[in-house]
Design an enzyme around this catalytic site. Structure first.
Site, PDB file in Angstrom:
ATOM      1  CD  GLU A 157      -3.094  -1.045   2.476  1.00 52.22           C
ATOM      2  OE1 GLU A 157      -3.038  -0.206   3.167  1.00 52.22           O
ATOM      3  OE2 GLU A 157      -3.490  -2.185   1.838  1.00 52.22           O
ATOM      4  CD  GLU A 264      -3.785  -5.664   4.328  1.00 53.94           C
ATOM      5  OE1 GLU A 264      -4.350  -5.078   4.171  1.00 53.94           O
ATOM      6  OE2 GLU A 264      -2.523  -5.147   4.285  1.00 53.94           O
TER       7      GLU A 264
END
Length: 333
Positions: A157, A264
């Site tokens: 991220e 995720e």
């Protein structure tokens, strides 16, 4: 496997990606994340501030059919000084997890879980050069480049503002890792929290420019099913909204002949969220051709009462989410 192809999507020519001998069905997996805990305490105390998965923990999840372990690690612990040697103790822990997983027929993704920064400074800043990011991955490639059981997750991220700039940075890493002789699968990520729901609009065009001489790239996205997709709430959206959050990423993968990793995703244990989890895994099963695998968020020994955790209780009791995950694993065989 060498593969060259182009697919017309609107007016854009999209490169075709392949991952060697692709898995017949998506690999089910888990994030075991405690080695990246206490990121504000560097280097931190091993087995106190942070902790690597133990053999019995890997054994538990592999015995449930989890064949992919995403292992978040911290760059500052892997490499205490930029452009310098890797830390031997922290590296030995990563090697040990990889060996334990391999013995149980599971693969490990080394996930540099730093949000695009080192010591709070973004890659590409005066403090953290792009070359420094390339350097850490070349050093890791020299250690793990002969182990096809290990995948390289370049960055979790990243908070880089521009998807184009981030793609260019990742391309430099890909080129350098391949020049170092490593043939491992490389998982590339997108900016803006790497969401599946807006992947084509935010990251699609930029990441479609990536090339790999070994055709061993997979594209990672994350997706949570609370109202704002942040993964912070115990409440989930209605079940009929799950597919629309995942399908933009899956459609992009299909159009680009690419493989994806849902790196995720997680839910709390209430009935509505468990229904969303089942719907998400059903969607992956129905679109299995575009997926390399999935890794649920999360397991690990330091989560305590974290609402998405599937770490077994001290008495060995399983979390409700595990029953849904195990049903998906059984369907994948």
């Amino acid at each position: 496997m060498r593969l060259l192809c182009f697919v017309t999507v609107a007016v854009l020519a999209a490169p075709c990606f392949a991952v060697g001998r692709a898995e017949a069905t998506p690999l089910p997996g888990i994030n075991l994340s405690a080695a990246a805990f206490a990121s504000g305490r560097i280097p931190g105390r091993d087995n106190w501030d942070y902790m690597f998965p133990r053999e019995n923990e890997v054994e538990y999840f592999s015995s449930q059919g989890m064949r992919l372990i995403r292992l978040p690690v911290l760059w500052e612990r892997v490499q205490p000084q930029l452009l310098s040697d890797l830390d031997p103790g922290y590296l030995a822990h990563i090697q040990a997890v990889a060996a334990i997983a391999k013995a149980r027929k599971a693969k490990v993704i080394i996930d540099l879980h730093n949000y695009g920064a080192y010591g709070g400074n973004l890659i590409g800043s005066d403090a953290v050069s792009v070359e420094a990011f390339v350097d850490v991955w070349v050093r890791l490639a020299r250690v793990f480049g002969a182990d096809r059981n290990v995948l390289f997750g370049l960055m979790n991220e990243p908070k880089i503002a521009s998807a184009q700039d981030w793609a260019a940075i990742q391309q430099k890493v890909i080129n350098a890792v391949r020049a170092a002789g490593a043939k491992n699968i490389i998982a590339v990520s997108g900016v803006n929290w790497d969401g599946a729901h807006n992947f084509p609009q935010v990251n699609g065009d930029a990441l479609a420019t990536l090339t790999d001489p070994h055709h061993a790239l997979i594209f990672e996205a994350h997706q949570y099913f609370d109202g704002d997709s942040s993964g912070r709430s115990a409440e989930c959206v209605p079940q009929d909204q799950v597919e629309r959050r995942l399908s933009p990423f899956a459609d992009w993968l299909k159009a680009h002949h690419a493989k994806g990793l849902l790196g995720e995703f997680g839910v709390s244990s209430n009935a509505g969220c468990l229904a969303d989890l089942e719907a998400a895994l059903n969607f992956i099963h129905q679109t299995s051709g575009v997926w390399y695998g999935w890794t649920y968020w999360a397991g690990g020994p330091l989560w305590g009462n974290y609402i998405y955790s599937v770490e077994p209780g001290k008495d060995g009791s399983e979390k409700p989410q595990m029953s849904v995950l195990k049903q998906a694993v059984e369907r994948s065989h």
